[in-house]
Design a protein around this motif. Sequence first.
Motif, short mmCIF file in Angstrom:
data_model
loop_
_atom_site.label_atom_id
_atom_site.label_comp_id
_atom_site.label_asym_id
_atom_site.label_seq_id
_atom_site.Cartn_x
_atom_site.Cartn_y
_atom_site.Cartn_z
N SER A 76 37.66 20.49 100.79
CA SER A 76 36.67 19.81 99.95
C SER A 76 37.27 18.78 99.00
CB SER A 76 35.88 20.84 99.15
OG SER A 76 36.75 21.55 98.26
N LEU A 77 38.59 18.62 99.02
CA LEU A 77 39.23 17.67 98.11
C LEU A 77 38.73 16.24 98.37
CD1 LEU A 77 42.95 18.88 98.15
CD2 LEU A 77 41.32 19.08 96.26
N THR A 78 38.47 15.51 97.31
CA THR A 78 38.06 14.11 97.41
C THR A 78 39.30 13.22 97.37
OG1 THR A 78 37.89 13.81 95.01
CG2 THR A 78 35.94 14.67 96.17
N PRO A 79 39.19 11.94 97.79
CA PRO A 79 40.34 11.04 97.70
C PRO A 79 40.90 10.95 96.27
CG PRO A 79 38.65 10.06 99.09
CD PRO A 79 38.06 11.31 98.52
N ALA A 80 40.03 10.92 95.27
CA ALA A 80 40.51 10.85 93.89
C ALA A 80 41.27 12.12 93.49
CB ALA A 80 39.33 10.62 92.94
N GLU A 81 40.80 13.28 93.96
CA GLU A 81 41.48 14.54 93.64
C GLU A 81 42.84 14.62 94.32
OE1 GLU A 81 37.57 17.41 92.92
OE2 GLU A 81 38.40 17.17 94.93
N ILE A 82 42.93 14.14 95.56
CA ILE A 82 44.22 14.13 96.26
C ILE A 82 45.20 13.23 95.53
CG2 ILE A 82 45.38 13.37 98.38
CD1 ILE A 82 42.93 14.36 99.93
N LYS A 83 44.75 12.04 95.15
CA LYS A 83 45.62 11.13 94.39
C LYS A 83 46.08 11.78 93.10
CE LYS A 83 44.49 6.69 93.91
NZ LYS A 83 43.91 5.42 93.36
N GLN A 84 45.18 12.45 92.40
CA GLN A 84 45.51 13.04 91.10
C GLN A 84 46.49 14.19 91.23
OE1 GLN A 84 44.24 11.72 88.06
NE2 GLN A 84 46.02 12.92 87.40
N VAL A 85 46.26 15.09 92.20
CA VAL A 85 47.15 16.26 92.30
C VAL A 85 48.54 15.85 92.76
CG1 VAL A 85 46.63 16.92 94.71
CG2 VAL A 85 47.21 18.68 93.05
N LEU A 86 48.64 14.84 93.63
CA LEU A 86 49.96 14.35 94.02
C LEU A 86 50.68 13.70 92.84
CD1 LEU A 86 49.21 12.86 97.57
CD2 LEU A 86 50.62 14.85 97.05
N ALA A 87 49.93 12.95 92.03
CA ALA A 87 50.54 12.32 90.85
C ALA A 87 50.96 13.36 89.82
CB ALA A 87 49.56 11.32 90.24
N ASP A 88 50.14 14.38 89.61
CA ASP A 88 50.44 15.39 88.58
C ASP A 88 51.67 16.23 88.91
OD1 ASP A 88 48.28 14.52 87.15
OD2 ASP A 88 46.94 16.14 87.76
N THR A 89 52.01 16.34 90.20
CA THR A 89 53.11 17.24 90.60
C THR A 89 54.35 16.47 91.05
OG1 THR A 89 52.11 17.36 92.81
CG2 THR A 89 51.56 19.11 91.26
N CYS A 90 54.43 15.18 90.76
CA CYS A 90 55.57 14.35 91.18
C CYS A 90 56.86 14.74 90.45
CB CYS A 90 55.28 12.87 90.91
SG CYS A 90 54.34 12.05 92.21
N ILE A 91 57.98 14.48 91.13
CA ILE A 91 59.29 14.56 90.49
C ILE A 91 59.46 13.30 89.63
CG2 ILE A 91 61.78 14.62 90.90
CD1 ILE A 91 61.09 15.92 93.65
N ASP A 92 59.83 13.48 88.39
CA ASP A 92 60.00 12.33 87.51
C ASP A 92 61.28 11.57 87.88
OD1 ASP A 92 59.61 10.54 85.50
OD2 ASP A 92 60.21 11.89 83.87
N VAL A 93 61.14 10.31 88.22
CA VAL A 93 62.29 9.46 88.54
C VAL A 93 62.60 8.62 87.31
CG1 VAL A 93 63.15 7.67 90.10
CG2 VAL A 93 61.58 9.42 90.97
N VAL A 94 63.78 8.79 86.75
CA VAL A 94 64.10 8.17 85.46
C VAL A 94 65.16 7.08 85.57
CG1 VAL A 94 63.44 10.26 84.23
CG2 VAL A 94 65.82 9.93 84.90
N ASN A 95 65.76 6.93 86.75
CA ASN A 95 66.85 5.97 86.89
C ASN A 95 66.48 4.84 87.85
OD1 ASN A 95 68.67 7.48 85.25
ND2 ASN A 95 69.00 8.87 86.98
N GLY A 96 67.17 3.71 87.74
CA GLY A 96 67.01 2.60 88.67
C GLY A 96 65.88 1.67 88.32
N ALA A 97 65.67 0.69 89.21
CA ALA A 97 64.60 -0.30 89.04
C ALA A 97 64.08 -0.69 90.41
CB ALA A 97 65.12 -1.52 88.30
N SER A 98 62.84 -1.15 90.45
CA SER A 98 62.23 -1.55 91.71
C SER A 98 62.73 -2.93 92.11
CB SER A 98 60.71 -1.57 91.56
OG SER A 98 60.32 -2.63 90.70
N ALA A 99 62.30 -3.37 93.31
CA ALA A 99 62.67 -4.71 93.78
C ALA A 99 62.09 -5.78 92.88
CB ALA A 99 62.20 -4.89 95.21
N SER A 100 61.05 -5.46 92.16
CA SER A 100 60.43 -6.43 91.25
C SER A 100 61.12 -6.47 89.89
CB SER A 100 58.94 -6.07 91.06
OG SER A 100 58.29 -6.00 92.31
N GLY A 101 62.14 -5.61 89.69
CA GLY A 101 62.89 -5.61 88.44
C GLY A 101 62.32 -4.70 87.38
N GLU A 102 61.26 -3.95 87.67
CA GLU A 102 60.69 -3.05 86.68
C GLU A 102 61.51 -1.76 86.67
OE1 GLU A 102 56.03 -4.20 86.37
OE2 GLU A 102 56.57 -2.97 88.09
#
Length: 638
Positions: free
Chosen positions: A406-432
Amino acid sequence: MDKQVKEGFYAEIVLRSQTGASLLSHKEPLTPDRIKFFQARDDTPAELKQRLEQVGFKVIAMSPFGLSLSGPLKLFQEYFGLKVMERKVNMFLGSGQVVEHPGLFLEEPVTLPQEVSTAAEALYLPKKGYFLAGEGPMPSLSYYHLEPPGDIVRLTGAGHAHTRGFTGSGVKVAMIDSGFIENHDYYNGRGYNITVHAIVGSANRDEYGHGTGIAANLLAIAPDCDFHFYKMSDGVQWATLAAFRRAVADGVKVITNSWGQGHDPVLEAEIIAAVASGITVIFACGNGGPVGWPGCLPDVISVGGSYPNEDGGWEASTYASSGFHPRYPERHCPDFTAIVGQAPRGIFILMPTMAGARFDNAFSGPAFPNGDETGPNDGWLVASGTSSAAPMVAGASAILLQAKSSLTPAEIKQVLADTCIDVVNGASASGEAAGIGPDSATGAGMINIGAALDRVRPVHPCYRAPICYRAPLCRRAPICYRAPICYRAPICRVAPVCYRAPVCRIAPVCHRAPICYRAPLCRRAPVIDRCPPAPMLRCPPAPLIKCPPGPVQGCLAGPWKRPEGPEIPREPDRRIPERRRQGRMVPVTVLVDEEELEGWQTACDYPEEESLGMAGEYDEFPDMAGCVRGPFDPECDE
């Protein structure tokens, strides 16, 4: 022009909306609450489809926004007056890499026939986009790289989900990409559930070699999903809109897309409508350049990249894009990340491909990191990019939907975001730069599928689930099974009414219900993680069984005692027999001689000591029990 293209030419028709609003002339970003203004009447798509099929066209897919057509190029030229030209276009491969590929264009706008123009406003060829990116055994490489499925499962946390029995089973997942070689040595014998739909071109060809490779990442994470691949390119034509429509019509729950293209308002409306209907749509964010479209749409899941170092730490990928798209200035991408290699080319994950395909040749050759060190026609490719990361998120979505459909697309996005490993090092290709907590380079961080699953479905489902552990209706049913008042109370020994209450004493349905009462297998199972989810069962009511009366066993017989106190005399029965209750009864006096009286006296049942009454009176005629005694009449002659 290629013969295959001439025989299977593809174009799109845009339907007229019921409000008169035009998608092609709409410039502002679409929103879920406004797309209905651009939809045709309910009967328009089917009516136009029937009309075009009578002419000889094939309708690949349709929706309230338009129809996707295919057929011989000659038929298009004769019916619509098409004038088509072919010329080279640049295809972006990431980090400044550009290659030339053929593309088709209309020389001039098409004037629709009268029978079509009443229902449709235009016919067009979709713009060609770009991909955000075997035979024989897997090659051995000297540099640090990953090999599916094992490395992908380990680093995304999918191994924990597999241990618990969640592998995407029963979830219909779609991938829209260049093509898929199902009989590649890598896929043979793995038992995947794969269906290939060729929107354009041949079903068992992958001219670019892109889709065959990135699919390995999805199937590593969700090996038991119902995988549907939609081939949207034949090397010349670009049929992403038709493929997307077809996937939605086929009832998929997840659609992953590892490509980008120029803005198409019809495709934008289709994507927004799909998400609103409950389909989780995933897009790659981009490789080394600006954030791409349609991966920047607010409704979709935008996937960036994180790089796993050999020492086990994570950092932002220098090959994956991040940032804003000018069309959506308030929407930052990505939402979170999956595995992507580092610049300059993202060469990191060993994947299968079609031997001799364009990507097979493009990445082969020079020494790492400028080449993957594989042969140009060997059917193997070492690459990554957000093209590989997006399918990983699609596999994660399939696992979550298996755990909770019964999960909605918004709920799937939220639960994946809430349980992510925090990445604290490096920068993206855009320099952020990455940093503590959500950041611009990696969004919420690197996906952790095991943690997301535990959030949706607790780690110990059998022990905690009240259905299995407590099951109060059946397991604890004390009224029937233990009912101590009726079964064991002393009252029962001398009170036969209570003792013989058979409904409580032998209620067989609850007393012998082994499935619920003996459910400790779930509670005491040594490997709790593998307990199957307990179904929500409602115990049926026990039928009311009437037991035949039996002997009173166990009741003590009390001693007999003579009644105490005076005996109450029994009232004589003065009821009048039925046959005598006719008419009005009157008293009579009868004189008889002694001899006849003696005969009557002998026939009476009264004891001799009982008096027959006073002289001159008669106490009872035979069968005259209801008569009342009358006074003696001395004047009577007889």
